[in-house]
Design a protein around this motif. Structure first.
Motif, PDB file in Angstrom:
ATOM      1  N   ARG A 141      -8.116  48.365  28.114  1.00 27.58           N
ATOM      2  CA  ARG A 141      -9.316  47.888  28.812  1.00 27.58           C
ATOM      3  C   ARG A 141     -10.443  48.892  28.612  1.00 27.58           C
ATOM      4  NH1 ARG A 141      -9.298  48.155  33.905  1.00 27.58           N
ATOM      5  NH2 ARG A 141      -7.523  49.587  34.117  1.00 27.58           N
ATOM      6  N   VAL A 142     -11.675  48.390  28.523  1.00 28.82           N
ATOM      7  CA  VAL A 142     -12.844  49.261  28.415  1.00 28.82           C
ATOM      8  C   VAL A 142     -13.324  49.577  29.826  1.00 28.82           C
ATOM      9  CG1 VAL A 142     -15.208  49.485  27.582  1.00 28.82           C
ATOM     10  CG2 VAL A 142     -13.498  48.281  26.190  1.00 28.82           C
ATOM     11  N   VAL A 143     -13.277  50.857  30.193  1.00 29.68           N
ATOM     12  CA  VAL A 143     -13.653  51.273  31.546  1.00 29.68           C
ATOM     13  C   VAL A 143     -14.626  52.444  31.461  1.00 29.68           C
ATOM     14  CG1 VAL A 143     -11.466  50.504  32.533  1.00 29.68           C
ATOM     15  CG2 VAL A 143     -11.684  52.854  31.697  1.00 29.68           C
ATOM     16  N   SER A 144     -15.263  52.719  32.587  1.00 28.46           N
ATOM     17  CA  SER A 144     -16.179  53.855  32.677  1.00 28.46           C
ATOM     18  C   SER A 144     -15.382  55.120  32.992  1.00 28.46           C
ATOM     19  CB  SER A 144     -17.219  53.602  33.767  1.00 28.46           C
ATOM     20  OG  SER A 144     -18.130  54.681  33.855  1.00 28.46           O
ATOM     21  N   ARG A 145     -15.607  56.163  32.218  1.00 31.44           N
ATOM     22  CA  ARG A 145     -14.909  57.426  32.411  1.00 31.44           C
ATOM     23  C   ARG A 145     -15.934  58.524  32.684  1.00 31.44           C
ATOM     24  NH1 ARG A 145     -10.193  57.014  33.896  1.00 31.44           N
ATOM     25  NH2 ARG A 145      -9.244  58.713  32.712  1.00 31.44           N
ATOM     26  N   ALA A 146     -15.614  59.392  33.613  1.00 28.44           N
ATOM     27  CA  ALA A 146     -16.510  60.493  33.966  1.00 28.44           C
ATOM     28  C   ALA A 146     -16.191  61.712  33.119  1.00 28.44           C
ATOM     29  CB  ALA A 146     -16.348  60.841  35.443  1.00 28.44           C
ATOM     30  N   VAL A 147     -17.238  62.294  32.535  1.00 26.65           N
ATOM     31  CA  VAL A 147     -17.108  63.576  31.844  1.00 26.65           C
ATOM     32  C   VAL A 147     -17.679  64.626  32.786  1.00 26.65           C
ATOM     33  CG1 VAL A 147     -17.690  64.915  29.800  1.00 26.65           C
ATOM     34  CG2 VAL A 147     -17.418  62.442  29.624  1.00 26.65           C
ATOM     35  N   VAL A 148     -16.808  65.394  33.412  1.00 30.30           N
ATOM     36  CA  VAL A 148     -17.222  66.404  34.389  1.00 30.30           C
ATOM     37  C   VAL A 148     -17.498  67.719  33.672  1.00 30.30           C
ATOM     38  CG1 VAL A 148     -16.505  67.761  36.385  1.00 30.30           C
ATOM     39  CG2 VAL A 148     -15.959  65.340  36.263  1.00 30.30           C
ATOM     40  N   LEU A 149     -18.666  68.278  33.928  1.00 29.43           N
ATOM     41  CA  LEU A 149     -19.073  69.540  33.309  1.00 29.43           C
ATOM     42  C   LEU A 149     -19.128  70.632  34.354  1.00 29.43           C
ATOM     43  CD1 LEU A 149     -22.199  68.168  31.393  1.00 29.43           C
ATOM     44  CD2 LEU A 149     -19.815  68.005  30.705  1.00 29.43           C
ATOM     45  N   ALA A 150     -18.708  71.823  33.996  1.00 28.22           N
ATOM     46  CA  ALA A 150     -18.797  72.983  34.881  1.00 28.22           C
ATOM     47  C   ALA A 150     -19.474  74.117  34.134  1.00 28.22           C
ATOM     48  CB  ALA A 150     -17.411  73.412  35.354  1.00 28.22           C
ATOM     49  N   THR A 151     -20.562  74.618  34.688  1.00 29.66           N
ATOM     50  CA  THR A 151     -21.229  75.790  34.120  1.00 29.66           C
ATOM     51  C   THR A 151     -21.328  76.846  35.204  1.00 29.66           C
ATOM     52  OG1 THR A 151     -23.465  75.050  34.705  1.00 29.66           O
ATOM     53  CG2 THR A 151     -22.584  74.327  32.565  1.00 29.66           C
ATOM     54  N   GLY A 152     -21.481  78.071  34.805  1.00 29.03           N
ATOM     55  CA  GLY A 152     -21.545  79.148  35.774  1.00 29.03           C
ATOM     56  C   GLY A 152     -22.600  80.172  35.412  1.00 29.03           C
ATOM     57  N   VAL A 153     -23.136  80.828  36.448  1.00 26.02           N
ATOM     58  CA  VAL A 153     -24.056  81.946  36.262  1.00 26.02           C
ATOM     59  C   VAL A 153     -23.263  83.222  36.465  1.00 26.02           C
ATOM     60  CG1 VAL A 153     -26.158  83.074  37.071  1.00 26.02           C
ATOM     61  CG2 VAL A 153     -26.001  80.579  37.091  1.00 26.02           C
ATOM     62  N   THR A 154     -23.291  84.104  35.485  1.00 26.95           N
ATOM     63  CA  THR A 154     -22.496  85.329  35.537  1.00 26.95           C
ATOM     64  C   THR A 154     -23.128  86.359  36.464  1.00 26.95           C
ATOM     65  OG1 THR A 154     -23.671  86.283  33.642  1.00 26.95           O
ATOM     66  CG2 THR A 154     -21.741  84.934  33.168  1.00 26.95           C
ATOM     67  N   ALA A 155     -22.397  87.427  36.715  1.00 28.08           N
ATOM     68  CA  ALA A 155     -22.866  88.467  37.631  1.00 28.08           C
ATOM     69  C   ALA A 155     -24.134  89.144  37.136  1.00 28.08           C
ATOM     70  CB  ALA A 155     -21.759  89.506  37.829  1.00 28.08           C
ATOM     71  N   ASP A 156     -24.389  89.108  35.815  1.00 30.23           N
ATOM     72  CA  ASP A 156     -25.610  89.725  35.288  1.00 30.23           C
ATOM     73  C   ASP A 156     -26.713  88.713  35.012  1.00 30.23           C
ATOM     74  OD1 ASP A 156     -24.591  88.432  33.110  1.00 30.23           O
ATOM     75  OD2 ASP A 156     -24.524  90.189  31.799  1.00 30.23           O
ATOM     76  N   GLY A 157     -26.517  87.454  35.447  1.00 28.38           N
ATOM     77  CA  GLY A 157     -27.568  86.447  35.332  1.00 28.38           C
ATOM     78  C   GLY A 157     -27.490  85.568  34.108  1.00 28.38           C
ATOM     79  N   GLY A 158     -26.478  85.730  33.260  1.00 25.31           N
ATOM     80  CA  GLY A 158     -26.320  84.867  32.098  1.00 25.31           C
ATOM     81  C   GLY A 158     -25.670  83.550  32.479  1.00 25.31           C
ATOM     82  N   ARG A 159     -25.617  82.629  31.515  1.00 25.89           N
ATOM     83  CA  ARG A 159     -24.999  81.319  31.753  1.00 25.89           C
ATOM     84  C   ARG A 159     -23.851  81.103  30.786  1.00 25.89           C
ATOM     85  NH1 ARG A 159     -29.260  76.589  31.522  1.00 25.89           N
ATOM     86  NH2 ARG A 159     -27.692  75.440  32.664  1.00 25.89           N
ATOM     87  N   GLU A 160     -22.827  80.420  31.258  1.00 31.02           N
ATOM     88  CA  GLU A 160     -21.700  80.065  30.412  1.00 31.02           C
ATOM     89  C   GLU A 160     -21.215  78.671  30.772  1.00 31.02           C
ATOM     90  OE1 GLU A 160     -18.449  82.718  29.987  1.00 31.02           O
ATOM     91  OE2 GLU A 160     -19.698  84.528  29.856  1.00 31.02           O
ATOM     92  N   VAL A 161     -20.695  77.969  29.778  1.00 30.09           N
ATOM     93  CA  VAL A 161     -20.006  76.709  30.037  1.00 30.09           C
ATOM     94  C   VAL A 161     -18.573  77.051  30.402  1.00 30.09           C
ATOM     95  CG1 VAL A 161     -19.181  74.552  29.042  1.00 30.09           C
ATOM     96  CG2 VAL A 161     -21.460  75.392  28.446  1.00 30.09           C
ATOM     97  N   LEU A 162     -18.148  76.637  31.589  1.00 30.24           N
ATOM     98  CA  LEU A 162     -16.809  76.977  32.063  1.00 30.24           C
ATOM     99  C   LEU A 162     -15.765  75.985  31.570  1.00 30.24           C
ATOM    100  CD1 LEU A 162     -17.666  77.980  35.742  1.00 30.24           C
ATOM    101  CD2 LEU A 162     -17.564  79.428  33.703  1.00 30.24           C
ATOM    102  N   GLY A 163     -16.126  74.717  31.498  1.00 25.34           N
ATOM    103  CA  GLY A 163     -15.158  73.737  31.030  1.00 25.34           C
ATOM    104  C   GLY A 163     -15.631  72.325  31.264  1.00 25.34           C
ATOM    105  N   CYS A 164     -14.853  71.386  30.804  1.00 27.70           N
ATOM    106  CA  CYS A 164     -15.121  69.976  31.040  1.00 27.70           C
ATOM    107  C   CYS A 164     -13.795  69.228  31.107  1.00 27.70           C
ATOM    108  CB  CYS A 164     -16.026  69.372  29.969  1.00 27.70           C
ATOM    109  SG  CYS A 164     -15.203  69.003  28.411  1.00 27.70           S
ATOM    110  N   GLU A 165     -13.824  68.065  31.750  1.00 23.79           N
ATOM    111  CA  GLU A 165     -12.620  67.244  31.891  1.00 23.79           C
ATOM    112  C   GLU A 165     -13.050  65.794  31.944  1.00 23.79           C
ATOM    113  OE1 GLU A 165      -9.311  66.869  31.146  1.00 23.79           O
ATOM    114  OE2 GLU A 165      -9.279  68.865  32.048  1.00 23.79           O
ATOM    115  N   VAL A 166     -12.172  64.922  31.527  1.00 19.46           N
ATOM    116  CA  VAL A 166     -12.447  63.491  31.526  1.00 19.46           C
ATOM    117  C   VAL A 166     -11.501  62.818  32.510  1.00 19.46           C
ATOM    118  CG1 VAL A 166     -12.516  61.377  30.146  1.00 19.46           C
ATOM    119  CG2 VAL A 166     -13.160  63.570  29.113  1.00 19.46           C
ATOM    120  N   GLY A 167     -12.057  61.990  33.392  1.00 22.48           N
ATOM    121  CA  GLY A 167     -11.225  61.304  34.378  1.00 22.48           C
ATOM    122  C   GLY A 167     -12.060  60.498  35.348  1.00 22.48           C
TER     123      GLY A 167
END
Length: 415
Positions: free
Chosen positions: A177-203
């Motif tokens: 079946r064709v259904v809607s799937r969520a792509v969850v994104l997680a990003t974080g700000v590091t202790a020195d102010g930088g940015r990183e992509v932490l991960g993603c998941e589908v569900g």
């Protein structure tokens, strides 16, 4: 290795005669065929028409093999043996496209090029046979190794005081079946102010178990030091944050909150209500922010009781940003910092349309996130200044603000 002299003479005659001749492709074909013949002679123990005591078998004709390269399609002949089998080491079984062209196909796919346009691109590079949709999908499956490494990389190298969570939706096949799937994104700000992509998941983003499992996977990889999580009010998310990220505050995205609030008022009054609620975020001290929520709720209570009730119930979640340095407020009270990332992800997934499964969604989404993550690592400026990150900690309503915070406050007033 000696090249076939007759073939070289034919190529030279063709060059002298002029005409439409792809010298690079023809020369490549000669070299590759010579390598194949040399390897076949080594396996057989003798060259063509050669008598030796070390011979183990004899040639028995040849079979054609088309190899697609960046120089174009090359027609090769693979010797067949009377006894045993032979396949040249420079080719790969069931693959007619060389590694350099594979890289081109994968790069085009990740950058949002449709499979039809990938076929056109491959033909423009001289591969007349083109490439099918299934072949593109199979080639891009080789991204799985890089994707798996990124998705499982450790996060313990630094702390992440701020974590942003957001979701975008795509179409995929699940149980035919064709259904809607969520792509969850997680990003974080590091202790020195930088940015990183932490991960993603589908569900299913509305499933509390899904959120809990996702956050636990981040913790298992070393996520620490989280003080504030910024996201929309997905069902089950608050419980997951409380269970997995104990001690972290939750900031409800003000943009999503406004949408929810305006859905409860007549369209003619929407702008007035929106402007009134936005005054909460124009205050200059934590105490004023908290007081303004009560004032706005009292103002709207008579005409829009549903909005007033929603505002009172969401007071702490909507204004969690006030417990952090004022210099950070504008980048903490919504998930807007993820909007550009979400738009780029949607642009590239829209080209695909319907994904065959969750694995295909994960492959493309993670490849896009890897690009963003790498860009952030080489950016000239940090997302938040290192000096302002040093201000992190409990902030009282009447605290004396450092000079940098005062400057940030002045800039906020000016805008």
């Amino acid at each position: 290795m000696a090249l076939d002299q007759s073939a070289l003479c034919e190529l030279l005659d063709a060059l002298r005669a002029g005409g439409d001749l792809d010298v690079v492709r023809e020369a490549l074909a000669l070299v590759l065929q010579a390598l194949i013949e040399a390897e076949a002679a080594e396996v057989i123990g003798a060259g063509r028409y050669e008598r030796t005591a070390s011979r183990t078998t004899h040639r028995n004709g040849s079979r054609a093999r088309l190899l697609s390269t960046k120089a174009g399609d090359v027609e090769l002949k693979i010797p067949k043996l009377r006894e045993g089998s032979f396949f040249p080491a420079l080719l790969e079984p069931r693959r007619r496209i060389d590694r350099a062209l594979l890289a081109v196909v994968m790069e085009a796919y990740v950058h949002g090029t449709s499979t039809r346009k990938v076929d056109d691109l491959v033909k423009a590079l001289g591969v007349d046979a083109g490439i099918s949709k299934s072949e593109v999908s199979r080639i891009c499956g080789e991204l799985d190794g890089e994707v798996a490494v990124f998705r499982s990389r450790p996060l313990g190298h630094t702390s992440f005081p701020y974590v942003f969570l957001d979701a975008t939706y795509v179409k995929a096949r699940v149980d035919s079946r064709v259904v809607s799937r969520a792509v969850v994104l997680a990003t974080g700000v590091t202790a020195d102010g930088g940015r990183e992509v932490l991960g993603c998941e589908v569900g299913d983003s509305e499933d509390g178990a899904f959120w809990t499992a996702f956050l636990r996977s981040l913790k298992a990889r070393g996520l620490t030091g989280v003080q504030l999580v910024i996201s929309d009010a997905h069902t089950g998310l608050k419980q997951a944050i409380a269970a997995v990220l104990a001690g972290a505050c939750w900031q409800r995205c003000r943009v999503h909150f406004l949408r929810n609030a305006l859905a409860r008022v007549p369209k003619a009054s929407a702008e007035m209500v929106a402007v009134t609620i936005r005054t909460i975020f124009a205050q200059l001290t934590p105490a004023e922010v908290a007081d303004q929520v009560d004032k706005v709720a009292a103002t709207l209570k008579h005409r829009f009781p549903a909005v007033a009730t929603l505002l009172v119930e969401a007071k702490e979640d909507l204004t969690a940003f006030r417990h952090f340095p004022i210099a950070h407020w504008r980048k903490l009270w919504s998930t807007n910092p993820l909007e550009r990332l979400n738009k780029e992800l949607k642009r590239r997934t829209n080209v695909v349309g319907i994904f065959p499964d969750d694995a295909a969604v994960t492959r493309l989404a993670t490849a896009v996130l890897i690009e963003a993550h790498d860009e952030w690592q080489i950016a000239d400026r940090r997302y938040l200044s290192e000096g302002s990150m040093a201000l992190l900690g409990p902030i009282s309503d009447d605290a004396v603000q450092p000079k940098e915070v005062k400057r940030a406050t002045a800039e906020l007033v000016a805008t």
